[in-house]
Design an enzyme around this catalytic site. Structure first.
Site, PDB file in Angstrom:
ATOM      1  N   GLN A 206       7.498  49.973  -7.018  1.00  0.00           N
ATOM      2  CA  GLN A 206       6.260  49.885  -6.245  1.00  0.00           C
ATOM      3  C   GLN A 206       6.435  49.041  -4.973  1.00  0.00           C
ATOM      4  O   GLN A 206       5.543  48.291  -4.567  1.00  0.00           O
ATOM      5  CB  GLN A 206       5.147  49.324  -7.114  1.00  0.00           C
ATOM      6  CG  GLN A 206       4.590  50.325  -8.106  1.00  0.00           C
ATOM      7  CD  GLN A 206       3.884  51.489  -7.432  1.00  0.00           C
ATOM      8  OE1 GLN A 206       3.268  51.339  -6.364  1.00  0.00           O
ATOM      9  NE2 GLN A 206       3.957  52.671  -8.037  1.00  0.00           N
ATOM     10  N   SER A 207       7.550  49.211  -4.308  1.00  0.00           N
ATOM     11  CA  SER A 207       7.859  48.420  -3.115  1.00  0.00           C
ATOM     12  C   SER A 207       6.914  48.707  -1.950  1.00  0.00           C
ATOM     13  O   SER A 207       6.808  49.846  -1.483  1.00  0.00           O
ATOM     14  CB  SER A 207       9.300  48.694  -2.674  1.00  0.00           C
ATOM     15  OG  SER A 207       9.556  48.129  -1.413  1.00  0.00           O
TER      16      SER A 207
END
Length: 332
Positions: free
Chosen positions: A75-76
């Site tokens: 989930q960068s």
């Protein structure tokens, strides 16, 4: 510091505003809290990486790159913003996502930032937790070169001296805003992870002798390791700026009490902070960075770490797109 010496694009919505958190400050009964809204930088729902990418992509174009390669956790926020700017200016974007948290929740694996990565047309490769991500980037770059491309590698979080320039610039922007408003800031607090944001802020605040201390709230590792990582990047950044020796080691301060079980893994404090800011101020934090950063700030206020008459500025690093990946936790 003359930042214009370095190649840069201009796509961030700057300057980002500073707002008083009147309701939260009253509720906590401590210092007056302000928020610097770097969730409002404009690129793909905003966030702190946009400032870094102005310099990183500027350098990539200067080097005639046609493909940008970067990496991050599933989930960068950094990966999402990198994919967005590559789409806008026509660079190919290859991203490597590390399954760092071990979550098998379909919302986490496919919603939030991952959904946006796909919408922006990035090429996505996923790797297991513990992968040597620097080696993975180099391997991808070699493959691109073999096929006649010109790769440009951006490290995780955009955290190298070039990327840190975005937050050197932010420090000068913030000091200017405070001066214009006649507002004295006694503390600047932000989440700290890949180190580029805190390193840039410390380099800027110390380099300009602002007198504003920076406190990083760790989101992934404990205090000592984080401080060492940040100070190493501070040294490289100040050397890059040709102001070596301008920052003492004691200017780098991090608090590791709010990491919880690890990077990207929820804590009760984070959930409370996300809910409080939403319900008291109508502001969305994120579950990985700003949520833990604000959880630390809230707890420190409750413990009397800050004096009642002080002004504390919280730098909001963005990331609200990740809320949708944590729906099952935050909606419980």
């Amino acid at each position: 510091m003359h930042i214009s010496r370095f190649p840069r694009l201009h796509f961030a919505h700057l300057p980002t505003p500073i707002e008083p958190l009147e309701n939260l400050s009253k509720l906590l009964g401590g210092p007056q809290i302000y928020i610097k809204r770097d969730d409002c930088t404009g690129l793909a729902t905003g966030g702190n990486k946009t400032r870094k990418l102005e310099f990183l992509i500027g350098e990539a174009l200067q080097k005639n790159a046609d493909t940008v390669i970067t990496q991050g956790a599933t989930q960068s926020n950094h990966v999402r913003q990198t994919a967005a700017i590559c789409a806008r200016i026509g660079l190919r974007c290859e991203i490597i996502l590390e399954h760092r948290t071990g979550s098998e929740d379909p919302e986490y694996l496919e919603n939030g930032n991952v959904l946006l990565d796909r919408l922006f047309g990035a090429s996505i490769k996923t790797v297991p937790a513990g992968t040597d991500m620097d080696a993975a980037l180099e391997e991808s770059a070699e493959e691109i070169q073999k096929n006649g491309g010109i790769p440009y590698i951006i490290p995780g979080g955009g955290s190298n001296p070039t990327g840190a320039l975005g937050y050197v610039n932010c420090a000068m922007e913030l000091v200017g805003q405070l001066n214009d408003r006649g507002l004295k800031a006694d503390h600047l607090v932000t989440a700290t992870g890949s180190a580029g944001t805190q390193a840039g802020l410390v380099s800027g605040m110390e380099g300009t002798r602002s007198g504003i201390p920076v406190l990083g709230i760790c989101v992934g590792v404990e205090k000592k390791a984080q401080e060492e990582k940040v100070f190493d990047l501070v040294q490289r950044t100040t050397e890059f700026l040709e102001i070596s020796g301008s920052v003492n080691r004691d200017a780098v301060v991090a608090n590791g009490d709010y990491v919880g079980p690890g990077y990207g893994k929820p804590t009760e404090g984070m959930i409370e902070a996300v809910q409080l800011l939403a319900r008291e101020e109508g502001i969305l934090l994120d579950p990985v960075y700003s949520g833990k950063g604000m959880a630390g700030l809230i707890d420190l206020v409750r413990k009397g770490h800050f004096s009642k008459g002080e002004n504390v500025v919280f730098l909001h690093t963005g990331g609200s797109a990740a809320l949708f990946a944590y729906r099952n936790i935050l909606a419980a």
